[in-house]
Design a protein around this motif. Structure first.
Motif, mmCIF file in Angstrom:
data_model
loop_
_atom_site.group_PDB
_atom_site.id
_atom_site.type_symbol
_atom_site.label_atom_id
_atom_site.label_comp_id
_atom_site.label_asym_id
_atom_site.label_seq_id
_atom_site.Cartn_x
_atom_site.Cartn_y
_atom_site.Cartn_z
ATOM 1 N N ARG A 181 1.917 11.836 0.877
ATOM 2 C CA ARG A 181 1.867 13.136 0.214
ATOM 3 C C ARG A 181 2.646 14.166 1.009
ATOM 4 N NH1 ARG A 181 -4.076 14.705 -1.126
ATOM 5 N NH2 ARG A 181 -2.946 16.459 -1.950
ATOM 6 N N LYS A 182 3.246 15.099 0.289
ATOM 7 C CA LYS A 182 3.985 16.171 0.937
ATOM 8 C C LYS A 182 3.016 17.284 1.315
ATOM 9 C CE LYS A 182 8.166 15.325 -1.662
ATOM 10 N NZ LYS A 182 9.109 15.849 -2.620
ATOM 11 N N ILE A 236 6.446 21.403 0.256
ATOM 12 C CA ILE A 236 6.558 21.765 -1.159
ATOM 13 C C ILE A 236 7.144 23.165 -1.292
ATOM 14 C CG2 ILE A 236 5.224 22.265 -3.244
ATOM 15 C CD1 ILE A 236 3.307 19.998 -2.330
ATOM 16 N N ARG A 237 6.651 24.094 -0.474
ATOM 17 C CA ARG A 237 7.167 25.468 -0.526
ATOM 18 C C ARG A 237 8.629 25.527 -0.108
ATOM 19 N NH1 ARG A 237 2.054 26.985 2.276
ATOM 20 N NH2 ARG A 237 0.612 27.522 0.618
ATOM 21 N N ILE A 294 0.837 -1.204 0.000
ATOM 22 C CA ILE A 294 0.000 0.000 0.000
ATOM 23 C C ILE A 294 0.871 1.253 0.000
ATOM 24 C CG2 ILE A 294 -1.680 1.314 1.359
ATOM 25 C CD1 ILE A 294 -2.798 -1.405 2.294
ATOM 26 N N GLN A 295 1.950 1.251 0.794
ATOM 27 C CA GLN A 295 2.826 2.419 0.850
ATOM 28 C C GLN A 295 3.560 2.640 -0.464
ATOM 29 O OE1 GLN A 295 5.183 1.570 4.315
ATOM 30 N NE2 GLN A 295 3.742 2.583 5.700
#
Length: 144
Positions: free
Chosen positions: A46-47, A52-53, A39-40
């Motif tokens: 998600r980030k 992300i910034r 599954i992983q």
């Protein structure tokens, strides 16, 4: 009579479906449930927007540092960490110069002029000191 025939056809079809599905279930291997690792792998974490910034900011800063180092190399200035200090070489800290440019809203010509003026007035001091002095002077002048 028609109902009996329809019912007989329906029952034969139902019997055939049940027999076929039971035989199929016996022959096929049951599918094992996915593990946590599966599954992983399929759905990576998600980030967050902050991550992300931060990555984008690091990339922009690295790009800016690279371009600034190229411009400084073209004009004869060196980063302080590139070589051992010698009295003949002009070396300046990229971080200090970048801070000075940022304080001047990207005006590199003014930044160079301020550093050169400090070097002319204090020739015994290093260019990094001159850049730091220009930053300190700007901060002092901006106080109200």
């Amino acid at each position: 009579m028609e109902i009996a025939i329809s019912l007989a056809i329906f029952l034969v079809g139902l019997w055939w479906c049940i027999k076929y599905s039971q035989g199929k279930a016996k022959k096929s291997n049951p599918i094992s449930p996915p593990t946590l690792e599966d599954i992983q792998k399929k759905y990576p974490k998600r980030k967050s927007q902050e991550q992300i910034r931060a990555e984008a900011l690091r990339a922009r800063q690295a790009d800016y540092d690279r371009k600034l180092a190229q411009r400084m190399a073209l004009q004869g200035l060196r980063k302080a960490s590139e070589s051992k200090p010698t009295p003949n070489k002009r070396e300046i800290s990229v971080n200090s110069f970048r801070t000075l440019i940022r304080m001047l809203n990207g005006d590199e010509a003014t930044a160079r002029r301020l550093v050169e003026a400090n070097i002319k007035s204090n020739p015994e001091k290093s260019p990094t000191w001159a850049c730091d002095k220009a930053i300190a002077d700007l901060e002092r002048d901006r106080r109200i």
